[in-house]
Write an enzyme that holds these catalytic residues in place. Sequence first.
Site, PDB file in Angstrom:
ATOM      1  N   GLY A 128     -36.808  15.065 111.454  1.00 16.01           N
ATOM      2  CA  GLY A 128     -36.274  14.881 112.795  1.00 16.01           C
ATOM      3  C   GLY A 128     -37.054  13.731 113.392  1.00 16.01           C
ATOM      4  N   THR A 129     -36.437  12.638 113.711  1.00 14.32           N
ATOM      5  CA  THR A 129     -37.151  11.379 113.660  1.00 14.32           C
ATOM      6  C   THR A 129     -36.521  10.322 114.538  1.00 14.32           C
ATOM      7  OG1 THR A 129     -37.879   9.715 112.072  1.00 14.32           O
ATOM      8  CG2 THR A 129     -35.722  10.585 111.739  1.00 14.32           C
ATOM      9  N   THR A 130     -37.096   9.139 114.503  1.00 12.66           N
ATOM     10  CA  THR A 130     -36.469   7.946 115.068  1.00 12.66           C
ATOM     11  C   THR A 130     -36.579   6.825 114.044  1.00 12.66           C
ATOM     12  OG1 THR A 130     -37.209   8.619 117.281  1.00 12.66           O
ATOM     13  CG2 THR A 130     -36.361   6.381 117.028  1.00 12.66           C
TER      14      THR A 130
END
Length: 238
Positions: free
Chosen positions: A33-35
């Site tokens: 879960g990230t950018t």
Amino acid sequence: MAAALAVRRAGSAPAFGPEALTPDWENREVSTGTTIMAVQFNGGVVLGADSRTTTGSYIANRVTDKLTPIHDHIFCCRSGSAADTQAVADAVTYQLGFHSIELNEPPLVHTAASLFKEMCYRYREDLMAGIIIAGWDPQEGGQVYSVPMGGMMVRQSFAIGGSGSSYIYGYVDATYREGMTKDECLQFTANALALAMERDGSSGGVIRLAAIQESGVERQVLLGDQIPKFTIATLPPP
């Protein structure tokens, strides 16, 4: 103690007993879960990502490398299930290597993106994978392709993805302009990732950047004191 226990939805698990005391991260898959982000400039591309990997609310890894090399001048940024994205990236790397040997020339970025698209679409019911593919080849120069969950593929001047991307769409739309230099793209990417990491609980850690040109790949890591600061809470005291 209550904060460490999983919040159980109605009907999903018993509200009482030993199972109700199980931390949520024991029953969740590892997720990036990230950018993630990639930007095209004249002569190449810049990629960037945060480094936090979570299992539910538990931070499983603070320094994950989400910029994965696919070939000498082609990288991908991974978001979604860590296991799914690693498996897809490994499979595409294997296929692209054989493709390059058969042709006796470097593969095209579009070819790599098409392989990701085919795999993500074929197994769309089983995979949780959002991928950004970026790189350089002699035919088209720098290119950025986005393959979101479901297997669609689209070429863009820049692409963002992951849970933190929803916090920075306004910033990147307002800030991006055609004709940016490599250094401007590096700063643009670092600023966008820093803003997302400030607001998204699933993004954090360090910022990893990569610039890909005909001459090769340049990588850098921005540690905590090097990450751009924007909010009052993170600005140094006067």
